[in-house]
Design a protein around this motif. Structure first.
Motif, PDB file in Angstrom:
ATOM      1  N   ARG A 271      -5.840   1.713   7.062  1.00 32.45           N
ATOM      2  CA  ARG A 271      -4.953   0.916   6.212  1.00 32.45           C
ATOM      3  C   ARG A 271      -4.084  -0.027   7.039  1.00 32.45           C
ATOM      4  NH1 ARG A 271      -4.109   3.059   0.791  1.00 32.45           N
ATOM      5  NH2 ARG A 271      -5.423   4.888   0.477  1.00 32.45           N
TER       6      ARG A 271
ATOM      7  N   ASP B 253       0.852  -1.190   0.000  1.00 28.42           N
ATOM      8  CA  ASP B 253       0.000   0.000   0.000  1.00 28.42           C
ATOM      9  C   ASP B 253       0.886   1.238   0.000  1.00 28.42           C
ATOM     10  OD1 ASP B 253      -2.295   1.509   0.008  1.00 28.42           O
ATOM     11  OD2 ASP B 253      -3.186   0.498   1.727  1.00 28.42           O
TER      12      ASP B 253
ATOM     13  N   GLU C  81      -7.205   7.577   7.767  1.00 29.13           N
ATOM     14  CA  GLU C  81      -6.731   6.725   6.677  1.00 29.13           C
ATOM     15  C   GLU C  81      -5.586   5.829   7.146  1.00 29.13           C
ATOM     16  OE1 GLU C  81      -5.106   7.073   2.066  1.00 29.13           O
ATOM     17  OE2 GLU C  81      -5.063   8.835   3.382  1.00 29.13           O
TER      18      GLU C  81
END
Length: 409
Positions: A207, A193, A203
């Motif tokens: 993640r 990622d 975020e």
């Protein structure tokens, strides 16, 4: 009220659950009051790291204390664990995140945000120290800066993904670079990622949590597969007469699969089948499995159950879906006289047809207590006769007969 504890004596941090849930009070062996943690939120709102560092240098310094690990001044480790925090739903142990960045301000930001989520955070300030630190600390995820002096993030990620021991650890690249070339390069070396500075707290948390969960699921699957392979090898060791039968089948399966231009996944299933095809024999009594005399009709009915037992053992694992047809059907015959389902012709799964040829060939060409090892020509002659009798796929048998001399060359 939630209390955080660091590795340092006398250092505690408390979140006061009142009207302002993110305000903090910090003590270092005294009533030393420090600034509001709202500054951490300011990073995600785009305020410059330099402004915050100038304004709160002393506060941040006292908040984020460091250890020295492995005798290397560049490696610092800290634990910021929130009791009862969200991430503790993963496991009893809080997940470990390794943050690698040569900029102290960026590391502090990541550490603070991850600490609030209950992660144990480890730090490194250059790429050359990461591999050793990963081996020692075994993190669940790595936040890796791209642009670092010496060994950059791309090189570090590539090394980790090529190593069998570290390939399952997710790597998130953190970078100010947002160009397409950098992302493509990151994908090529195995990055899982990407995050762009400055961090967005929501975020980042989402993640990291998602990838840590995926990593632990992969580990569970990996461990389950290792258990199955260990069982299969222990079964082979029960019968010393077979020698290294499984290892030979794995190698022959790979070579024959490549010769037939099978896909990577089909070749993998053939190789796994080499280990697991007889795993069901774990449920066969030694009186039958190791019997030196000829098996009676009753013995054969017991022995035939091993393909069904093996299927049941491997059924729960989704990664074994391609191997299960090999386990169940590698004793079927082209004319329908095999077991357990008496399948005929192309009703027999193709990989099971392929596998049974290499299994039979190895049995014929290996020495057993009841027979000498056949030569290549003798073994192929017997198999071709069986194909002519209707037991084997004649076309596939012809391909195998052409493959063996090619393989030996």
């Amino acid at each position: 009220m939630i209390q955080w504890k660091s590795n340092h004596t006398g250092f505690t941090e408390q979140i006061v659950s009142e009207s302002n849930p993110i305000s903090t009070v910090k003590s270092i062996g005294s009533n030393h009051v420090v600034e509001s943690q709202n500054n951490v939120e300011a990073y995600s709102l785009g305020l410059s790291q330099e402004d915050l560092m100038l304004e709160n240098r002393q506060a941040v310094s006292s908040w984020i204390k460091s250890d020295i690990n492995c005798g290397d001044d560049s490696l610092v480790s800290r634990t910021l664990q929130a009791k009862g925090s969200k991430v503790n739903r993963f496991d009893l142990d809080p997940p470990k995140v390794l943050v690698v960045d040569d900029h102290a301000a960026s590391r502090m930001t990541a550490v603070a945000l991850l600490g609030m989520e209950g992660y144990e955070v480890i730090e490194a300030d250059r790429g050359s120290t990461v591999v050793g630190l990963v081996t020692q600390k075994q993190p669940d995820l790595i936040l890796l800066d791209v642009m670092m002096p010496g060994m950059d993030g791309f090189e570090v990620c590539q090394l980790l993904k090529q190593d069998e021991q570290t390939r399952l650890i997710p790597v998130i690249f953190i970078t100010a670079l947002n160009d397409r070339r950098s992302r493509i390069r990151g994908i090529e070396v195995g990055a899982d990622d990407f995050l762009t500075k400055p961090f967005d707290r929501v975020e980042l948390a989402a993640r990291v949590k998602s990838l840590v969960r995926q990593k632990r699921l992969n580990e569970d699957l990996d461990h389950a597969e290792q258990v199955l392979f260990s069982i299969a090898m222990s079964i082979e060791s029960r019968d010393p007469n077979t020698g290294n039968h499984c290892e030979r089948l794995v190698k022959l399966g790979q070579l024959f699969g490549e010769y037939l231009n099978l896909s990577r996944y089909q070749i993998r299933d053939l190789m796994w089948g080499g280990y697991l095809h007889d795993i069901g024999k774990v449920g066969i009594p030694d009186a039958v499995l190791l019997k030196k005399e000829q098996l009676t009709a009753k013995d054969w009915e017991v022995m035939k159950q091993h393909v069904l037992i093996g299927e049941k053992i491997c059924q729960p694992l989704r990664s074994m879906r391609g191997v299960i047809p090999i386990i169940r059907h590698h004793h079927e015959r082209w004319d329908g006289s095999g077991y357990p389902d008496a399948l005929k012709g192309d009703d027999i799964p193709y990989l099971a047809q392929v596998f049974q040829l290499i299994d039979i060939y190895d049995a014929l060409s290996s020495e057993r207590p009841y027979k000498i090892a056949f030569t290549t020509e003798e073994a192929l002659s017997v198999m071709l006769e069986e194909a002519n009798s209707g037991w084997r796929n004649p076309k596939l048998m012809q391909q195998f007969a052409e493959f063996i001399p090619y393989c030996q060359e």
